[in-house]
Design a protein around this motif. Sequence first.
Motif, PDB file in Angstrom:
ATOM      1  N   ARG A   7       0.829  -1.209   0.000  1.00 30.90           N
ATOM      2  CA  ARG A   7       0.000   0.000   0.000  1.00 30.90           C
ATOM      3  C   ARG A   7       0.863   1.259   0.000  1.00 30.90           C
ATOM      4  N   TRP A   8       1.883   1.276   0.843  1.00 35.07           N
ATOM      5  CA  TRP A   8       2.781   2.438   0.894  1.00 35.07           C
ATOM      6  C   TRP A   8       3.558   2.580  -0.406  1.00 35.07           C
ATOM      7  N   GLY A   9       3.991   1.459  -0.960  1.00 38.53           N
ATOM      8  CA  GLY A   9       4.716   1.516  -2.229  1.00 38.53           C
ATOM      9  C   GLY A   9       3.845   2.065  -3.353  1.00 38.53           C
ATOM     10  N   ALA A  10       2.585   1.626  -3.397  1.00 41.65           N
ATOM     11  CA  ALA A  10       1.671   2.133  -4.429  1.00 41.65           C
ATOM     12  C   ALA A  10       1.393   3.617  -4.220  1.00 41.65           C
ATOM     13  N   ALA A  11       1.192   4.017  -2.982  1.00 44.68           N
ATOM     14  CA  ALA A  11       0.925   5.435  -2.701  1.00 44.68           C
ATOM     15  C   ALA A  11       2.125   6.306  -3.087  1.00 44.68           C
ATOM     16  N   LEU A  12       3.319   5.865  -2.758  1.00 44.56           N
ATOM     17  CA  LEU A  12       4.516   6.637  -3.113  1.00 44.56           C
ATOM     18  C   LEU A  12       4.732   6.655  -4.627  1.00 44.56           C
ATOM     19  N   GLY A  13       4.490   5.528  -5.269  1.00 49.05           N
ATOM     20  CA  GLY A  13       4.655   5.471  -6.723  1.00 49.05           C
ATOM     21  C   GLY A  13       3.666   6.376  -7.444  1.00 49.05           C
ATOM     22  N   PHE A  14       2.393   6.316  -7.058  1.00 53.81           N
ATOM     23  CA  PHE A  14       1.402   7.176  -7.691  1.00 53.81           C
ATOM     24  C   PHE A  14       1.630   8.649  -7.333  1.00 53.81           C
ATOM     25  N   GLY A  15       2.102   8.899  -6.138  1.00 53.18           N
ATOM     26  CA  GLY A  15       2.430  10.277  -5.760  1.00 53.18           C
ATOM     27  C   GLY A  15       3.571  10.839  -6.599  1.00 53.18           C
ATOM     28  N   ALA A  16       4.587  10.007  -6.814  1.00 54.08           N
ATOM     29  CA  ALA A  16       5.712  10.444  -7.652  1.00 54.08           C
ATOM     30  C   ALA A  16       5.247  10.673  -9.093  1.00 54.08           C
ATOM     31  N   LEU A  17       4.390   9.807  -9.601  1.00 55.03           N
ATOM     32  CA  LEU A  17       3.848   9.980 -10.952  1.00 55.03           C
ATOM     33  C   LEU A  17       3.052  11.273 -11.065  1.00 55.03           C
ATOM     34  N   TRP A  18       2.253  11.562 -10.040  1.00 51.89           N
ATOM     35  CA  TRP A  18       1.460  12.791 -10.056  1.00 51.89           C
ATOM     36  C   TRP A  18       2.359  14.024 -10.026  1.00 51.89           C
ATOM     37  N   TRP A  19       3.364  14.027  -9.160  1.00 55.73           N
ATOM     38  CA  TRP A  19       4.268  15.176  -9.096  1.00 55.73           C
ATOM     39  C   TRP A  19       5.028  15.348 -10.404  1.00 55.73           C
ATOM     40  N   TRP A  20       5.426  14.236 -11.038  1.00 57.32           N
ATOM     41  CA  TRP A  20       6.090  14.334 -12.338  1.00 57.32           C
ATOM     42  C   TRP A  20       5.182  15.041 -13.338  1.00 57.32           C
ATOM     43  N   ALA A  21       3.897  14.651 -13.364  1.00 60.57           N
ATOM     44  CA  ALA A  21       2.961  15.254 -14.314  1.00 60.57           C
ATOM     45  C   ALA A  21       2.756  16.737 -14.021  1.00 60.57           C
ATOM     46  N   VAL A  22       2.629  17.094 -12.761  1.00 62.33           N
ATOM     47  CA  VAL A  22       2.398  18.500 -12.406  1.00 62.33           C
ATOM     48  C   VAL A  22       3.617  19.350 -12.744  1.00 62.33           C
ATOM     49  N   LEU A  23       4.795  18.868 -12.387  1.00 62.00           N
ATOM     50  CA  LEU A  23       6.005  19.636 -12.682  1.00 62.00           C
ATOM     51  C   LEU A  23       6.257  19.727 -14.188  1.00 62.00           C
ATOM     52  N   ARG A  24       5.949  18.666 -14.900  1.00 65.24           N
ATOM     53  CA  ARG A  24       6.113  18.711 -16.356  1.00 65.24           C
ATOM     54  C   ARG A  24       5.135  19.706 -16.981  1.00 65.24           C
ATOM     55  N   LEU A  25       3.910  19.753 -16.463  1.00 68.96           N
ATOM     56  CA  LEU A  25       2.944  20.741 -16.961  1.00 68.96           C
ATOM     57  C   LEU A  25       3.416  22.161 -16.686  1.00 68.96           C
ATOM     58  N   ALA A  26       4.004  22.367 -15.515  1.00 63.92           N
ATOM     59  CA  ALA A  26       4.407  23.717 -15.129  1.00 63.92           C
ATOM     60  C   ALA A  26       5.698  24.159 -15.809  1.00 63.92           C
ATOM     61  N   LEU A  27       6.614  23.237 -16.054  1.00 64.01           N
ATOM     62  CA  LEU A  27       7.944  23.635 -16.501  1.00 64.01           C
ATOM     63  C   LEU A  27       8.256  23.305 -17.954  1.00 64.01           C
ATOM     64  N   SER A  28       7.543  22.411 -18.553  1.00 62.77           N
ATOM     65  CA  SER A  28       7.882  21.979 -19.900  1.00 62.77           C
ATOM     66  C   SER A  28       6.896  22.549 -20.927  1.00 62.77           C
ATOM     67  N   PRO A  29       7.407  23.140 -21.993  1.00 60.71           N
ATOM     68  CA  PRO A  29       6.496  23.693 -22.999  1.00 60.71           C
ATOM     69  C   PRO A  29       5.825  22.628 -23.860  1.00 60.71           C
ATOM     70  N   ASP A  30       6.371  21.404 -23.866  1.00 61.00           N
ATOM     71  CA  ASP A  30       5.779  20.371 -24.718  1.00 61.00           C
ATOM     72  C   ASP A  30       4.940  19.357 -23.927  1.00 61.00           C
ATOM     73  N   ALA A  31       4.494  19.737 -22.735  1.00 57.32           N
ATOM     74  CA  ALA A  31       3.609  18.857 -21.954  1.00 57.32           C
ATOM     75  C   ALA A  31       2.264  18.783 -22.651  1.00 57.32           C
ATOM     76  N   GLY A  32       1.644  17.622 -22.565  1.00 57.92           N
ATOM     77  CA  GLY A  32       0.413  17.436 -23.324  1.00 57.92           C
ATOM     78  C   GLY A  32      -0.731  16.880 -22.517  1.00 57.92           C
ATOM     79  N   VAL A  33      -1.577  16.158 -23.217  1.00 51.19           N
ATOM     80  CA  VAL A  33      -2.815  15.638 -22.645  1.00 51.19           C
ATOM     81  C   VAL A  33      -2.541  14.590 -21.577  1.00 51.19           C
ATOM     82  N   LEU A  34      -1.523  13.779 -21.772  1.00 48.32           N
ATOM     83  CA  LEU A  34      -1.201  12.734 -20.792  1.00 48.32           C
ATOM     84  C   LEU A  34      -0.883  13.341 -19.427  1.00 48.32           C
TER      85      LEU A  34
END
Length: 94
Positions: A7-34
């Motif tokens: 459970r902790w591993g899944a929560a940390l993994g999904f949390g890291a995935l979410w932060w990657w998506a948010v930071l990519r949206l904020a910092l990368s000009p080629d972030a998209g729908v995914l």
Amino acid sequence: MARPIVRWGAALGFGALWWWAVLRLALSPDAGVLEAGVAAGGWGLSLLPVHCVPKARAVGAVDPRRWARAWRAGRTGRVAAAATRGSDAGSGRW
């Protein structure tokens, strides 16, 4: 012991995935729908623990058996018969 670790591993993994998506949206000009979908989905899921609780622990929750009894009583006409019986004014405690 394995369940909490998974459970902790899944929560940390999904949390890291979410932060990657948010930071990519904020910092990368080629972030998209995914990235937008992952960020919006993670935000939506973050609302669930605040608004959802198990029914057994919810304050004021009605026992499901009570609803079943009321449904059966309504189908057999006992509730309708009691409603058309007449006024009970002055006959009760209240």
